[in-house]
Write an enzyme that holds these catalytic residues in place. Structure first.
Site, PDB file in Angstrom:
ATOM      1  N   ARG A 126      13.816  -4.391   4.355  1.00  0.00           N
ATOM      2  CA  ARG A 126      13.338  -4.226   5.731  1.00  0.00           C
ATOM      3  C   ARG A 126      14.078  -5.181   6.674  1.00  0.00           C
ATOM      4  O   ARG A 126      14.759  -6.097   6.240  1.00  0.00           O
ATOM      5  CB  ARG A 126      11.825  -4.513   5.810  1.00  0.00           C
ATOM      6  CG  ARG A 126      10.981  -3.439   5.167  1.00  0.00           C
ATOM      7  CD  ARG A 126       9.527  -3.839   5.071  1.00  0.00           C
ATOM      8  NE  ARG A 126       9.312  -4.917   4.108  1.00  0.00           N
ATOM      9  CZ  ARG A 126       8.142  -5.483   3.837  1.00  0.00           C
ATOM     10  NH1 ARG A 126       7.058  -5.081   4.480  1.00  0.00           N
ATOM     11  NH2 ARG A 126       8.044  -6.448   2.958  1.00  0.00           N
ATOM     12  N   HIS A 168       2.459 -16.201   3.473  1.00  0.00           N
ATOM     13  CA  HIS A 168       1.591 -16.304   2.286  1.00  0.00           C
ATOM     14  C   HIS A 168       1.666 -17.717   1.707  1.00  0.00           C
ATOM     15  O   HIS A 168       1.904 -17.911   0.513  1.00  0.00           O
ATOM     16  CB  HIS A 168       1.953 -15.240   1.242  1.00  0.00           C
ATOM     17  CG  HIS A 168       1.733 -13.843   1.734  1.00  0.00           C
ATOM     18  ND1 HIS A 168       0.463 -13.304   1.901  1.00  0.00           N
ATOM     19  CD2 HIS A 168       2.595 -12.892   2.145  1.00  0.00           C
ATOM     20  CE1 HIS A 168       0.567 -12.076   2.375  1.00  0.00           C
ATOM     21  NE2 HIS A 168       1.845 -11.794   2.544  1.00  0.00           N
ATOM     22  N   GLU A 220       0.367 -12.550   8.265  1.00  0.00           N
ATOM     23  CA  GLU A 220      -0.800 -12.145   7.467  1.00  0.00           C
ATOM     24  C   GLU A 220      -2.104 -12.765   7.944  1.00  0.00           C
ATOM     25  O   GLU A 220      -3.173 -12.320   7.530  1.00  0.00           O
ATOM     26  CB  GLU A 220      -0.577 -12.441   5.973  1.00  0.00           C
ATOM     27  CG  GLU A 220      -0.571 -13.912   5.573  1.00  0.00           C
ATOM     28  CD  GLU A 220       0.797 -14.575   5.747  1.00  0.00           C
ATOM     29  OE1 GLU A 220       1.704 -13.941   6.292  1.00  0.00           O
ATOM     30  OE2 GLU A 220       0.939 -15.744   5.329  1.00  0.00           O
ATOM     31  N   VAL A 270      -2.517  -0.821  -6.809  1.00  0.00           N
ATOM     32  CA  VAL A 270      -1.969  -1.343  -5.546  1.00  0.00           C
ATOM     33  C   VAL A 270      -2.457  -2.781  -5.337  1.00  0.00           C
ATOM     34  O   VAL A 270      -1.762  -3.609  -4.754  1.00  0.00           O
ATOM     35  CB  VAL A 270      -2.385  -0.441  -4.355  1.00  0.00           C
ATOM     36  CG1 VAL A 270      -1.736  -0.929  -3.056  1.00  0.00           C
ATOM     37  CG2 VAL A 270      -2.003   1.008  -4.610  1.00  0.00           C
ATOM     38  N   ASP A 316      -1.130  -7.328  -6.065  1.00  0.00           N
ATOM     39  CA  ASP A 316      -0.764  -8.567  -5.369  1.00  0.00           C
ATOM     40  C   ASP A 316      -1.933  -9.547  -5.297  1.00  0.00           C
ATOM     41  O   ASP A 316      -1.748 -10.712  -4.965  1.00  0.00           O
ATOM     42  CB  ASP A 316      -0.190  -8.273  -3.974  1.00  0.00           C
ATOM     43  CG  ASP A 316      -1.157  -7.525  -3.083  1.00  0.00           C
ATOM     44  OD1 ASP A 316      -2.107  -6.921  -3.598  1.00  0.00           O
ATOM     45  OD2 ASP A 316      -0.969  -7.557  -1.853  1.00  0.00           O
TER      46      ASP A 316
HETATM   47  N1  LIG Z   1       1.167  -3.560  -3.910  1.00  0.00           N
HETATM   48  C1  LIG Z   1       1.492  -3.511  -2.634  1.00  0.00           C
HETATM   49  O1  LIG Z   1       2.653  -3.299  -2.265  1.00  0.00           O
HETATM   50  C2  LIG Z   1       0.430  -3.638  -1.587  1.00  0.00           C
HETATM   51  C3  LIG Z   1       0.693  -3.285  -0.258  1.00  0.00           C
HETATM   52  C4  LIG Z   1      -0.356  -3.365   0.673  1.00  0.00           C
HETATM   53  C5  LIG Z   1      -1.626  -3.813   0.260  1.00  0.00           C
HETATM   54  N2  LIG Z   1      -1.818  -4.176  -1.047  1.00  0.00           N
HETATM   55  C6  LIG Z   1      -3.136  -4.616  -1.556  1.00  0.00           C
HETATM   56  O2  LIG Z   1      -4.019  -3.501  -1.651  1.00  0.00           O
HETATM   57  C7  LIG Z   1      -5.360  -4.002  -1.693  1.00  0.00           C
HETATM   58  C8  LIG Z   1      -6.242  -3.201  -0.737  1.00  0.00           C
HETATM   59  O3  LIG Z   1      -5.837  -3.480   0.613  1.00  0.00           O
HETATM   60  P1  LIG Z   1      -6.579  -2.834   1.855  1.00  0.00           P
HETATM   61  O4  LIG Z   1      -5.749  -3.163   3.042  1.00  0.00           O
HETATM   62  O5  LIG Z   1      -6.923  -1.415   1.594  1.00  0.00           O
HETATM   63  O6  LIG Z   1      -7.925  -3.683   1.887  1.00  0.00           O
HETATM   64  P2  LIG Z   1      -9.278  -3.297   2.655  1.00  0.00           P
HETATM   65  O7  LIG Z   1     -10.006  -4.573   2.865  1.00  0.00           O
HETATM   66  O8  LIG Z   1      -8.981  -2.422   3.814  1.00  0.00           O
HETATM   67  O9  LIG Z   1     -10.091  -2.410   1.603  1.00  0.00           O
HETATM   68  C9  LIG Z   1     -10.630  -2.905   0.398  1.00  0.00           C
HETATM   69  C10 LIG Z   1     -11.852  -2.085   0.062  1.00  0.00           C
HETATM   70  O10 LIG Z   1     -12.262  -2.459  -1.271  1.00  0.00           O
HETATM   71  C11 LIG Z   1     -13.662  -2.313  -1.294  1.00  0.00           C
HETATM   72  N3  LIG Z   1     -14.202  -2.953  -2.487  1.00  0.00           N
HETATM   73  C12 LIG Z   1     -14.458  -4.274  -2.723  1.00  0.00           C
HETATM   74  N4  LIG Z   1     -14.971  -4.415  -3.955  1.00  0.00           N
HETATM   75  C13 LIG Z   1     -15.035  -3.179  -4.510  1.00  0.00           C
HETATM   76  C14 LIG Z   1     -15.473  -2.671  -5.759  1.00  0.00           C
HETATM   77  N5  LIG Z   1     -15.986  -3.475  -6.705  1.00  0.00           N
HETATM   78  N6  LIG Z   1     -15.382  -1.335  -5.982  1.00  0.00           N
HETATM   79  C15 LIG Z   1     -14.880  -0.505  -5.044  1.00  0.00           C
HETATM   80  N7  LIG Z   1     -14.479  -0.927  -3.836  1.00  0.00           N
HETATM   81  C16 LIG Z   1     -14.544  -2.248  -3.580  1.00  0.00           C
HETATM   82  C17 LIG Z   1     -14.105  -2.920   0.039  1.00  0.00           C
HETATM   83  O11 LIG Z   1     -15.427  -2.541   0.372  1.00  0.00           O
HETATM   84  C18 LIG Z   1     -13.046  -2.325   0.989  1.00  0.00           C
HETATM   85  O12 LIG Z   1     -13.483  -1.099   1.563  1.00  0.00           O
HETATM   86  C19 LIG Z   1      -5.242  -5.503  -1.340  1.00  0.00           C
HETATM   87  O13 LIG Z   1      -5.276  -6.241  -2.525  1.00  0.00           O
HETATM   88  C20 LIG Z   1      -3.877  -5.607  -0.701  1.00  0.00           C
HETATM   89  O14 LIG Z   1      -3.337  -6.908  -0.805  1.00  0.00           O
HETATM   90  C21 LIG Z   1      -0.817  -4.099  -1.961  1.00  0.00           C
END
Ligand SMILES: NC(=O)c1ccc[n+]([C@@H]2O[C@H](COP(=O)([O-])OP(=O)(O)OC[C@H]3O[C@@H](n4cnc5c(N)ncnc54)[C@H](O)[C@@H]3O)[C@@H](O)[C@H]2O)c1
Length: 367
Positions: free
Chosen positions: A15, A96, A118, A266, A269
């Site tokens: 990026r 981070h 972040e 996903v 991280d």
């Molecule tokens: N791998 C990657 O490249 C990448 C990229 C972007 C985000 N992420 C990660 O993805 C994850 C999700 O991010 P997001 O932006 O959607 O977060 P978010 O806060 O928008 O959503 C998380 C959801 O998880 C729910 N939750 C919590 N505990 C739960 C459980 N026990 N069962 C079911 N649901 C539960 C919450 O209520 C919430 O709705 C984060 O860990 C973020 O860091 C990873």
């Protein structure tokens, strides 16, 4: 203000922090933009497009850092960049810091102003993380669909089925930003989707906005165990802010899952929400445990830099303009979202979670 855009040099980071369109806006506001040569190449922007937008191209990162009052980046500085950072220089990028003690100390020593994407916060959301969650959520289904193909080791099932043949079953754990975008793409492909979350208001909202081929269910171990044997693709998208992701699928529960099923974690991280997950890279994205495929790439948006760059810069540009127009102190005084992004200021840690992570003093920012 003089603004510098170095080329990202972290492994596999394609990026760039500013597009030619963003350059045009900043120049229109009276600012000067220096772009390192080839900085936008992997996102589809050549040097000429930046020059046309009003930027000056510099041959090295060293010259960009030396000339700029504000450096806009994508990833945190890496060791070879530390020495280029100058005292009082404003760095606007992902940091981070709480996860990296060496980087934190390097930033303290630099005496620069570190404003972290972040932790910029608006109405209790993180507007500079949302675009990457949107990309990762959508990509999780694209990648999951690919690895469900037989030659890739998957079950050999088409997400949407065809007339006369049932579609695949997709389970999305966590209905936040990632989960919502995963569910939308899976449902759009014709799959049968179940979203689980622990928040009833969130499930109510999702059940209102999702198409008819998406069900919502309360997330619990019992419900997950009931549904696992019939799933083809499972996306882990939970987040508990500030904590490690909970293991919603344990190693023991893998025996409930049919071989060839694909798990896309996903949340890797944040440690991952499947016990058997460990981080992978775009070069080797998958591995198999008990016949179940695991895709655990920690920077999913890195695979689609053309989309990710535009998504990220759409969100960062208004803040970059504010910082350039007013300078960081006045911009942070005027905009509390930006103030929340201040992590290290002229040698002092100013973000509580970073100070706490390494037993350092947290200083208040006086604007
Ligand atoms: N791998 C990657 O490249 C990448 C990229 C972007 C985000 N992420 C990660 O993805 C994850 C999700 O991010 P997001 O932006 O959607 O977060 P978010 O806060 O928008 O959503 C998380 C959801 O998880 C729910 N939750 C919590 N505990 C739960 C459980 N026990 N069962 C079911 N649901 C539960 C919450 O209520 C919430 O709705 C984060 O860990 C973020 O860091 C990873």
């Amino acid at each position: 203000m003089k603004i510098g855009i170095p080329k990202e040099i972290k492994n596999n980071e394609n990026r760039v922090s500013l597009t030619p369109g963003g350059t045009f806006e900043l120049v229109k506001h009276g600012h000067t933009v220096y772009v390192e040569t080839q900085a936008g190449k992997n996102s589809g922007f050549n040097d000429e497009s930046y020059v046309k937008a009003g930027a000056t191209i510099f041959p090295t990162a060293g010259e960009v850092f030396a000339a700029a009052e504000m450096i806009i980046k994508v990833k945190e500085p890496i060791e070879s960049e530390y020495k280029l950072i100058r005292p009082n220089q404003l760095l606007f990028t992902y940091f981070h810091l709480a996860a990296d003690e060496e980087l934190t100390h390097a930033m303290i020593d630099s005496k620069a102003i570190c404003l972290a994407y972040e932790t910029v916060e608006k109405d209790r959301t993180l507007p500079l993380l949302i675009p990457m969650s949107e990309v990762a959520g959508r990509m999780s289904i694209q990648e999951g669909a690919k690895y469900l193909e037989k030659p890739q080791g998957g079950k050999g099932i088409l997400l949407g089925g065809v007339p006369g043949v049932k579609p695949a079953n997709v389970l999305v754990l966590g209905g936040g930003i990632v989960g919502t975008h995963a569910a939308l793409i899976a449902a759009g492909s014709g799959a049968h989707v179940t979203i689980m979350d622990i928040s009833l208001p969130r499930l109510r909202y999702l059940s209102e906005i999702m198409p008819a081929n998406v069900d919502t269910m309360m997330s619990s171990q019992y419900n997950i165990e009931q549904i696992l044997p019939t799933m083809d693709l499972i996306v882990g998208a939970v987040l508990i802010p500030g904590a490690k992701a909970p293991h919603l699928i344990t190693k023991a529960m893998l025996k409930l899952i049919q071989p060839g099923t694909v798990l896309v974690d996903v949340a890797i991280d944040q440690g991952g929400c499947f016990e058997t997950s460990h981080p992978t890279t775009h070069t080797e994205p998958i591995y198999t445990v008990d016949g179940v495929l695991h895709y655990c790439v920690a920077n999913i948006p890195g695979a689609v830099p053309m989309t990710s760059t535009l998504a990220l810069t759409n969100a960062t540009l208004p803040y970059a303009i504010l910082l350039a127009d007013l300078g960081w102190e006045k911009a942070c005084a005027k905009c509390p979202d930006l103030k929340a992004g201040l992590n290290v200021v002229k040698g002092k840690v100013t973000f509580p979670a970073v100070a706490e992570a390494f037993g350092l003093k947290c200083s208040e920012v006086k604007l």
